[in-house]
Design an enzyme around this catalytic site. Structure first.
Site, short mmCIF file in Angstrom:
data_model
loop_
_atom_site.label_atom_id
_atom_site.label_comp_id
_atom_site.label_asym_id
_atom_site.label_seq_id
_atom_site.Cartn_x
_atom_site.Cartn_y
_atom_site.Cartn_z
N HIS A 1 0.83 -1.20 0.00
CA HIS A 1 0.00 0.00 0.00
C HIS A 1 0.87 1.26 0.00
O HIS A 1 0.64 2.20 -0.77
CB HIS A 1 -0.92 -0.04 1.22
N GLU B 1 -6.04 9.17 0.62
CA GLU B 1 -6.39 7.74 0.53
C GLU B 1 -7.35 7.41 -0.61
O GLU B 1 -7.16 6.43 -1.31
CB GLU B 1 -6.99 7.24 1.86
N SER C 1 -3.85 1.08 -4.54
CA SER C 1 -3.32 -0.19 -4.04
C SER C 1 -4.41 -1.24 -3.89
O SER C 1 -4.20 -2.28 -3.29
CB SER C 1 -2.59 0.04 -2.70
N HIS D 1 1.04 5.26 -2.03
CA HIS D 1 1.43 6.59 -1.54
C HIS D 1 2.68 7.17 -2.21
O HIS D 1 2.71 8.35 -2.58
CB HIS D 1 1.69 6.54 -0.03
N1 H2B Z 1 -0.98 5.37 10.61
C1 H2B Z 1 -0.20 4.77 9.71
N2 H2B Z 1 0.91 4.13 10.12
N3 H2B Z 1 -0.50 4.79 8.40
C2 H2B Z 1 -1.58 5.43 7.93
O1 H2B Z 1 -1.81 5.44 6.71
C3 H2B Z 1 -2.43 6.08 8.86
C4 H2B Z 1 -2.10 6.01 10.23
N4 H2B Z 1 -3.50 6.77 8.47
N5 H2B Z 1 -2.91 6.58 11.15
C5 H2B Z 1 -4.12 7.70 9.33
C6 H2B Z 1 -4.19 7.18 10.75
C7 H2B Z 1 -5.41 8.12 8.66
O2 H2B Z 1 -6.36 7.09 8.62
C8 H2B Z 1 -6.09 9.38 9.20
C9 H2B Z 1 -5.21 10.55 9.31
O3 H2B Z 1 -6.72 9.08 10.42
FE FE Z 2 -2.51 4.94 3.42
#
Ligand code: H2B
Ligand code: FE
Length: 308
Positions: free
Chosen positions: A169, A214, A233, A174
């Site tokens: 992913h 996302e 992804s 990203h």
């Molecule tokens: N933590 C990690 N390690 N990866 C992420 O993609 C992620 C996260 N996304 N914490 C965040 C939360 C996202 O879902 C939002 C900002 O809450």
């Molecule tokens: Fe992500």
């Protein structure tokens, strides 16, 4: 009073052992939950994240044959769809990742090499992370142009499924976008708005992050294309989001911030950005409406936050 927030890059070191749910304990419905070999391997890899400190190179991982094969299955499946579904920024960067960071179906690329590449492109860097951070910590990292990235891979039993972020992913979804200057600015803008924000505002910003970084789609000429990592992804949702079935709405941060969303099924609605620059300006404008008695600026020379 204002919640604590990181002021210097080294302050991000305090996030390392504050992970949520699946950081150390795997949920019961995770495909790897009952596989002791997988769990031990996870623990071995997340130890790196636990002890990582600002400025260190990201330790190299010798991935197993099985891990590389899982990656290869995901890589081969997704790359067939990128030409018709990924935004042009993603497509521009992908061959550069092949050339510079050994992207390909044979082996999982190393985070350190990818982080150095991103640094050259936009100043973004990666930090290894044990699992999900809180929204606050995760968004705060973006203010420093830091993206917290997992380094482990999903369970080999279901190569096209994962209930949580994994290295597929991060690297396929990203990373290509963080190499784009406008997208980097856009992401940092959300991060800056999150510093010292109230819990309610963190929730709003996390929702904006969800529907952009996302699950964002964007207009490109007379077409729409995906730029969100959750789409890029996911073989199934990448197809679905551009199929004409889901509802598409224009990207207006105040509305996006209030939108409810499911996390375990395809999104019923997506928001369409006109461009990353336009989206950044809209988020900047939205940030001025948030409840915070100061504004902030990132000083890239000192890698620290200035309070204005
Ligand atoms: N933590 C990690 N390690 N990866 C992420 O993609 C992620 C996260 N996304 N914490 C965040 C939360 C996202 O879902 C939002 C900002 O809450
Ligand atoms: Fe992500």
């Amino acid at each position: 009073s204002t919640p604590w927030f990181p002021r210097k890059m080294v302050d991000l070191d305090t996030f390392a052992d504050k992970v949520l749910e699946m950081g150390e304990e795997l949920d019961a419905d995770h495909p790897g939950a009952k596989d002791p070999v997988y769990r031990a391997r996870r623990a071995e890899i997340t130890k790196i994240a636990k002890t990582y400190k600002t400025g260190m190179p990201i330790p190299h991982i010798e991935y197993t044959k099985e891990e590389n094969e899982t990656w290869g299955a995901v890589f081969n499946k997704l790359t067939t769809m990128f030409p018709s579904h990924a935004c042009r920024e993603h497509q521009y960067v992908f061959p550069l990742l092949v050339q510079n960071c050994h992207y390909g179906p044979e082996a999982i690329p190393q985070l350190d090499s990818v982080s150095r590449f991103l640094k050259d492109c936009t100043g973004f860097t990666l930090r290894p992370v044990m699992g999900l951070l809180t929204s606050r910590d995760f968004l705060n990292g973006l203010a420093f142009r830091v993206f917290h990235s997992t380094q482990y891979i999903r369970h080999h039993s279901r190569p096209l499924y994962t209930p949580e972020p994994d290295v597929c992913h991060e690297l396929l979804g990203h990373v290509p976008l963080f190499a784009n200057p406008d997208f980097a600015d856009f992401s940092q803008e959300i991060g800056l708005a999150s510093l010292g924000a109230s819990d309610e505002d963190i929730e709003r910003l996390a929702t904006i992050y969800w529907f952009t970084v996302e699950f964002g789609i964007c207009r490109q000429g007379d077409k729409i294309r995906a730029y969100g990592a959750g789409l890029l992804s996911s073989f199934g949702e990448l197809e679905y989001c551009l199929s004409g079935k889901p509802e598409l709405r224009p990207f207006e941060p105040a509305k996006v911030a209030a939108q409810k969303y499911p996390i375990t099924e395809y999104q019923p609605v997506y928001f369409v950005a006109e461009s990353f620059k336009d989206a950044q300006m809209r988020v900047r404008e939205f940030a001025t409406s948030l409840d915070r008695p100061f504004s902030v600026r990132y000083n890239a020379y000192t890698e620290s936050i200035e309070i204005l």
